[in-house]
Design an enzyme around this catalytic site. Structure first.
Site, PDB file in Angstrom:
ATOM      1  N   HIS A   4       0.758  -1.086  -0.082  1.00 55.98           N
ATOM      2  CA  HIS A   4      -0.002   0.169   0.123  1.00 55.98           C
ATOM      3  C   HIS A   4       0.855   1.293  -0.134  1.00 55.98           C
ATOM      4  O   HIS A   4       2.168   1.211   0.390  1.00 55.98           O
ATOM      5  CB  HIS A   4      -0.770   0.128   1.299  1.00 55.98           C
ATOM      6  CG  HIS A   4      -1.623  -0.807   1.551  1.00 55.98           C
ATOM      7  ND1 HIS A   4      -1.375  -2.235   2.212  1.00 55.98           N
ATOM      8  CD2 HIS A   4      -3.172  -1.113   1.511  1.00 55.98           C
ATOM      9  CE1 HIS A   4      -2.380  -2.897   2.608  1.00 55.98           C
ATOM     10  NE2 HIS A   4      -3.195  -2.499   1.849  1.00 55.98           N
ATOM     11  N   ASP A  18       2.517   1.904   3.357  1.00 48.58           N
ATOM     12  CA  ASP A  18       3.571   1.039   3.867  1.00 48.58           C
ATOM     13  C   ASP A  18       4.887   1.530   3.436  1.00 48.58           C
ATOM     14  O   ASP A  18       5.823   1.282   4.077  1.00 48.58           O
ATOM     15  CB  ASP A  18       3.359  -0.405   3.214  1.00 48.58           C
ATOM     16  CG  ASP A  18       1.938  -0.996   3.374  1.00 48.58           C
ATOM     17  OD1 ASP A  18       1.202  -0.795   4.672  1.00 48.58           O
ATOM     18  OD2 ASP A  18       1.558  -1.670   2.460  1.00 48.58           O
ATOM     19  N   GLU A  66     -11.013  -6.505  -3.928  1.00 45.63           N
ATOM     20  CA  GLU A  66     -10.632  -7.844  -2.932  1.00 45.63           C
ATOM     21  C   GLU A  66     -12.193  -7.956  -2.255  1.00 45.63           C
ATOM     22  O   GLU A  66     -12.068  -6.973  -1.394  1.00 45.63           O
ATOM     23  CB  GLU A  66      -9.534  -7.517  -2.385  1.00 45.63           C
ATOM     24  CG  GLU A  66      -8.979  -8.399  -1.416  1.00 45.63           C
ATOM     25  CD  GLU A  66      -7.997  -8.296  -0.292  1.00 45.63           C
ATOM     26  OE1 GLU A  66      -6.957  -7.815  -1.027  1.00 45.63           O
ATOM     27  OE2 GLU A  66      -7.869  -8.521   0.603  1.00 45.63           O
ATOM     28  N   GLU A 105      -9.057 -13.705  -0.794  1.00 41.91           N
ATOM     29  CA  GLU A 105      -8.399 -13.820   0.261  1.00 41.91           C
ATOM     30  C   GLU A 105      -9.093 -14.855   1.105  1.00 41.91           C
ATOM     31  O   GLU A 105     -10.425 -15.088   1.240  1.00 41.91           O
ATOM     32  CB  GLU A 105      -8.432 -12.718   1.167  1.00 41.91           C
ATOM     33  CG  GLU A 105      -7.524 -12.848   2.438  1.00 41.91           C
ATOM     34  CD  GLU A 105      -7.137 -11.621   3.089  1.00 41.91           C
ATOM     35  OE1 GLU A 105      -6.562 -10.592   2.278  1.00 41.91           O
ATOM     36  OE2 GLU A 105      -7.125 -11.574   4.106  1.00 41.91           O
ATOM     37  N   HIS A 126     -11.045 -14.017   4.119  1.00 44.51           N
ATOM     38  CA  HIS A 126     -12.377 -13.297   3.682  1.00 44.51           C
ATOM     39  C   HIS A 126     -13.266 -14.172   3.355  1.00 44.51           C
ATOM     40  O   HIS A 126     -14.453 -13.982   3.640  1.00 44.51           O
ATOM     41  CB  HIS A 126     -11.861 -12.284   2.822  1.00 44.51           C
ATOM     42  CG  HIS A 126     -10.790 -11.060   3.085  1.00 44.51           C
ATOM     43  ND1 HIS A 126     -10.741 -10.293   2.351  1.00 44.51           N
ATOM     44  CD2 HIS A 126     -10.215 -11.071   4.267  1.00 44.51           C
ATOM     45  CE1 HIS A 126      -9.686  -9.281   2.779  1.00 44.51           C
ATOM     46  NE2 HIS A 126      -9.654  -9.798   3.921  1.00 44.51           N
ATOM     47  N   ASP A 173      -4.986 -13.790  -2.243  1.00 41.37           N
ATOM     48  CA  ASP A 173      -4.275 -13.506  -0.874  1.00 41.37           C
ATOM     49  C   ASP A 173      -4.268 -14.529  -0.110  1.00 41.37           C
ATOM     50  O   ASP A 173      -5.531 -15.158   0.327  1.00 41.37           O
ATOM     51  CB  ASP A 173      -4.968 -12.389  -0.309  1.00 41.37           C
ATOM     52  CG  ASP A 173      -4.362 -10.867  -0.772  1.00 41.37           C
ATOM     53  OD1 ASP A 173      -3.617 -10.678  -1.671  1.00 41.37           O
ATOM     54  OD2 ASP A 173      -5.024  -9.773  -0.089  1.00 41.37           O
ATOM     55  N   ASP A 229     -10.587 -11.435  11.050  1.00 37.80           N
ATOM     56  CA  ASP A 229      -9.388 -11.600  10.115  1.00 37.80           C
ATOM     57  C   ASP A 229      -8.158 -11.709  10.769  1.00 37.80           C
ATOM     58  O   ASP A 229      -7.408 -10.742  10.799  1.00 37.80           O
ATOM     59  CB  ASP A 229      -9.600 -10.423   9.083  1.00 37.80           C
ATOM     60  CG  ASP A 229      -8.922 -10.684   7.615  1.00 37.80           C
ATOM     61  OD1 ASP A 229      -8.840 -11.639   7.242  1.00 37.80           O
ATOM     62  OD2 ASP A 229      -8.515  -9.684   7.061  1.00 37.80           O
ATOM     63  N   ASP A 236      -5.743 -13.386   9.653  1.00 35.17           N
ATOM     64  CA  ASP A 236      -4.429 -13.290   8.754  1.00 35.17           C
ATOM     65  C   ASP A 236      -3.286 -14.272   9.151  1.00 35.17           C
ATOM     66  O   ASP A 236      -2.118 -13.706   8.929  1.00 35.17           O
ATOM     67  CB  ASP A 236      -4.117 -11.848   8.608  1.00 35.17           C
ATOM     68  CG  ASP A 236      -4.838 -11.126   7.733  1.00 35.17           C
ATOM     69  OD1 ASP A 236      -5.968 -11.586   7.066  1.00 35.17           O
ATOM     70  OD2 ASP A 236      -4.878  -9.758   7.939  1.00 35.17           O
ATOM     71  N   ASP A 284      -0.826 -12.537   2.426  1.00 36.01           N
ATOM     72  CA  ASP A 284      -1.515 -11.393   3.075  1.00 36.01           C
ATOM     73  C   ASP A 284      -1.594 -12.000   4.560  1.00 36.01           C
ATOM     74  O   ASP A 284      -2.721 -12.237   5.029  1.00 36.01           O
ATOM     75  CB  ASP A 284      -2.818 -10.794   2.489  1.00 36.01           C
ATOM     76  CG  ASP A 284      -3.295  -9.660   3.077  1.00 36.01           C
ATOM     77  OD1 ASP A 284      -2.843  -9.330   3.987  1.00 36.01           O
ATOM     78  OD2 ASP A 284      -4.376  -9.100   2.556  1.00 36.01           O
TER      79      ASP A 284
HETATM   80  C1  XLS Z   1      -7.617  -6.631   4.561  1.00 28.56           C
HETATM   81  C2  XLS Z   1      -7.336  -6.632   3.292  1.00 28.56           C
HETATM   82  C3  XLS Z   1      -6.072  -6.044   2.901  1.00 28.56           C
HETATM   83  C4  XLS Z   1      -5.954  -6.101   1.350  1.00 28.56           C
HETATM   84  C5  XLS Z   1      -5.068  -4.818   0.731  1.00 28.56           C
HETATM   85  O1  XLS Z   1      -8.643  -7.263   5.117  1.00 28.56           O
HETATM   86  O2  XLS Z   1      -6.994  -8.215   3.240  1.00 28.56           O
HETATM   87  O3  XLS Z   1      -4.748  -6.320   3.297  1.00 28.56           O
HETATM   88  O4  XLS Z   1      -5.432  -7.210   1.015  1.00 28.56           O
HETATM   89  O5  XLS Z   1      -5.670  -3.326   1.042  1.00 28.56           O
HETATM   90 NI    NI Z   2      -5.962  -9.103   1.534  1.00 26.87          NI
HETATM   91 NI    NI Z   3      -7.538  -9.458   4.942  1.00 27.26          NI
END
Ligand code: XLS
Ligand code: NI
Ligand code: NI
Length: 440
Positions: A102, A105, A233, A269, A272, A297, A308, A310, A340
């Site tokens: 991003h 980042d 996404e 993702e 998600h 992702d 989430d 992750d 991700d």
């Molecule tokens: C957040 C998202 C983010 C996207 C990019 O839940 O996964 O990380 O991948 O903005």
């Molecule tokens: Ni993501």
């Molecule tokens: Ni995410």
């Protein structure tokens, strides 16, 4: 080369499944040719800048635990450069072909929009320079339109036009930078494009604004000759209660409504998908059915937590079925597998970052190899084909090729006195077959 926390770690190599060296790949043999091309070209792994370089381990109950030197050293631009130096060292260690970021980042925010965009370009130039001597390429760029308080009510869906304008300016420059760095895709995750209560929300206006915003993004892509894919996404909730890009099917409906279904694909993702009440393979198969699979992702949630998390993936079953549907959808093309995923807050050493990626990479590679084997073996696909085999007759085809009407089918069925008999769906047989293929 500046000394960073990753500099002492040698680049990972492939040692094969019998190796117990934690700093080696066991399944990811990058150059191994499978289904006509090297594994690294099928999977196109990417490191996520935000989780691997910017995330500091804080959670709602506690502060940072992952304290890296670049988070403290010098002024904000010096910190960003030190972070980039470490990023490219991490890419060297992992030896993966791509990364993603991003704007927020890679570059610090300034006092004004102009200064913020200036910082972005300064840092993009710095990354461009580093990329000249590194292997890592850009899988995708994106804009963080959700962290700063100005985005608390959304970006393109914000009730405040100045936030829409700020978001447009940010995305325009992020697209410029993504093109400059040779990115294969530009991603839009609708961070706070949604709502917490319908009481303060004009949904029709918000969706129309989001549709117009995306149309302008697509127009701008063509204007500047960016040849990457534009990807949405999906995510059903978090941070808002009702995210507009709920899941793949919802996004497809949105794209159709605004006439963008041939211009935009999805970045799916895993976590998600599960938040939406789906499996990852369901989302991938859905994208395959609509012809909009863009990129992945890679991560996982925790079955006991409803958010989430992750985490790095470790479940072979779902990843193998996911890779099977990736292959069936025609592969990832310009997309890839972006981690991700973030280490847990107790995993604060640089080595933890390496272990996390090794596990994720090997899991995906193993899943892909198994999926390719299942397809080459052909028995599973044969059983699936057999289930639908009766649709191969001309009489059956005529019912769905547009040549018959509902009443014509009714008349024919009544005249023939049809009497369909139940057939087994063979779920357990298919599950056993998969268990054998995946776990041996
Ligand atoms: C957040 C998202 C983010 C996207 C990019 O839940 O996964 O990380 O991948 O903005
Ligand atoms: Ni993501
Ligand atoms: Ni995410």
């Amino acid at each position: 080369m500046a000394d960073t926390v990753f500099s002492h770690i040698p680049a990972l190599t492939f040692e094969g499944p019998s190796s117990d060296n934690p700093f080696a790949y066991r399944f990811y043999e990058a150059d191994r040719v499978v289904m006509g091309k090297p594994l690294k070209e099928h999977l196109r792994f990417a490191v996520a800048y935000w989780h691997s370089l910017a995330m500091n381990g804080s959670d709602p109950f506690g502060g940072p635990t992952i304290l890296r030197p670049w988070m403290a050293a010098g002024d904000p631009l010096a910190q960003a450069r030190a972070k980039a130096d470490a990023a490219f060292e991490l890419f060297r260690v992992l030896d993966l072909p791509f990364f993603c970021f991003h704007d927020a980042d890679i570059a610090p925010a300034g006092e004004t929009l102009k200064e913020t965009l200036g910082n972005l370009h300064t840092m993009a130039d710095y990354l461009a320079e580093k990329m000249q001597s590194a292997k890592a390429k850009l899988l995708w760029g994106t804009a963080n339109l959700f962290s700063h308080p100005r985005f608390m009510a959304g970006a393109s869906t914000n009730p405040e036009p100045e936030v829409f304008a700020w978001s447009a300016a940010t995305v325009k420059h992020c697209m410029d930078v993504t093109k400059q760095l040779g990115g294969s895709n530009y991603v839009l995750w609708g961070g706070r494009e949604g709502y917490d209560t319908i009481l303060n929300t004009d949904m029709k206006q918000e969706l129309d604004h989001m549709g117009r915003f995306l149309t302008m993004v697509v127009d701008y892509k063509h204007k500047i000759g960016f040849d990457g894919q534009i990807l949405i996404e999906p995510k059903p909730k978090e941070p808002t209660v009702h995210q507009y890009d709920f899941d793949c099917a919802t996004v497809y409906g949105f794209l159709q409504r605004y006439g963008l279904q041939n211009e935009v694909r999805v970045n799916l993702e895993a976590n998600h998908a599960t938040l939406a009440g789906h499996t990852f393979e369901h989302e991938i198969a859905t994208a395959g059915a609509f012809g909009i699979l863009g990129s992945l992702d890679i991560n996982r949630g925790d079955a006991l937590l409803g958010w989430d998390t992750d985490q790095f993936p470790n479940e072979l079953w779902t990843m193998t079925l996911s890779m099977y549907h990736v292959i069936k959808a025609g592969g990832l093309g310009k997309g890839g597998c972006n981690f991700d995923a973030k280490v847990r807050r107790q995993s604060f050493t640089p080595e933890d970052m390496v272990h996390a990626h090794v596990g994720g990479v090997d899991l995906c590679a193993r899943a892909f190899l198994t999926a390719a084997k299942i397809i080459e073996d052909g028995r599973y696909d044969a059983l699936l084909a057999e289930r639908y085999a009766n649709w191969q007759t001309p009489q059956a085809k005529a019912m769905v090729d547009g040549s018959m009407t509902l009443d014509a089918i009714a008349a024919k069925a009544e005249a023939a006195g049809i009497n369909p008999q139940p057939r087994s769906g063979r779920q357990e047989q298919l599950e056993n077959m998969m268990v054998r293929a995946i776990y041996g």
